[in-house]
Design an enzyme around this catalytic site. Sequence first.
Site, PDB file in Angstrom:
ATOM      1  N   LYS A  11     -12.030  56.847 -27.290  1.00 53.47           N
ATOM      2  CA  LYS A  11     -12.353  55.436 -27.525  1.00 53.47           C
ATOM      3  C   LYS A  11     -12.244  55.062 -29.014  1.00 53.47           C
ATOM      4  CE  LYS A  11     -15.368  55.019 -23.463  1.00 53.47           C
ATOM      5  NZ  LYS A  11     -16.677  54.553 -22.950  1.00 53.47           N
ATOM      6  N   TYR A  51     -11.948  47.978 -16.727  1.00 46.27           N
ATOM      7  CA  TYR A  51     -13.387  48.061 -16.449  1.00 46.27           C
ATOM      8  C   TYR A  51     -13.849  46.977 -15.452  1.00 46.27           C
ATOM      9  CZ  TYR A  51     -14.430  51.684 -19.942  1.00 46.27           C
ATOM     10  OH  TYR A  51     -14.513  52.871 -20.637  1.00 46.27           O
ATOM     11  N   ASN A 114     -19.483  55.450 -27.311  1.00 43.49           N
ATOM     12  CA  ASN A 114     -19.725  56.824 -26.853  1.00 43.49           C
ATOM     13  C   ASN A 114     -18.475  57.692 -26.772  1.00 43.49           C
ATOM     14  OD1 ASN A 114     -18.665  55.681 -24.592  1.00 43.49           O
ATOM     15  ND2 ASN A 114     -20.378  56.148 -23.240  1.00 43.49           N
ATOM     16  N   HIS A 117     -13.977  58.429 -22.490  1.00 42.76           N
ATOM     17  CA  HIS A 117     -14.064  58.012 -21.086  1.00 42.76           C
ATOM     18  C   HIS A 117     -13.461  59.091 -20.217  1.00 42.76           C
ATOM     19  CE1 HIS A 117     -13.367  55.916 -17.306  1.00 42.76           C
ATOM     20  NE2 HIS A 117     -12.139  56.411 -17.350  1.00 42.76           N
ATOM     21  N   GLU A 128      -6.786  54.889 -12.375  1.00 46.83           N
ATOM     22  CA  GLU A 128      -6.764  54.820 -13.837  1.00 46.83           C
ATOM     23  C   GLU A 128      -5.500  55.454 -14.418  1.00 46.83           C
ATOM     24  OE1 GLU A 128     -10.553  56.510 -14.952  1.00 46.83           O
ATOM     25  OE2 GLU A 128     -11.652  54.803 -14.095  1.00 46.83           O
TER      26      GLU A 128
END
Length: 143
Positions: A11, A51, A114, A117, A128
């Site tokens: 990320k 998302y 964070n 993913h 995905e």
Amino acid sequence: MTIERTFSIVKPDAVKRNLIGAIYQRIEAAGLQIVAAKMLHLTKEQAQGFYAEHEGKPFYDGLVEFMTSGPVTVQVLEGENAITRYRELMGKTNPEEAACGTLRADFAESMRFNSVHGSDSPTSAEREIAYFFAADEICPRTL
Ligand code: RTP
Ligand code: MG
């Protein structure tokens, strides 16, 4: 033995802090193979679509803003039980709850920022991977 593929993102918070190599090293050291990889800066539409399952939740707009705030790397990982093993390697969503030695315990800044993913199920992994990669961009190693 179940050889699976899962989808992974480094990320924007981790790319900004020069952690791509450290995260790839952990993935490879865990015995997962990177069979596709590229860097991109997500558009708002791409992040919203990726998302979509979280649309309407209180953190959704902030998540989309974060995921479009800078470049990411996207990867397909392959290996035995890759989906569960990569989720274990990442640790819990909230780094304060993530087990010692996991990616999020060591690298994440907060629940939102964070660092990584990973797909949460075979159905998610298939969706995905197809969201970001054409079939001819994936180079099988064990499958
Ligand atoms: P991911 O989809 O990114 O692998 O993370 P996850 O399965 O562990 O967590 P998920 O529930 O799918 O949430 C997606 C991402 O949204 C951000 N988030 N923020 N309360 C909050 O502020 C909150 N909750 C979730 C995180 O970046 C999380 O990874
Ligand atoms: Mg998730």
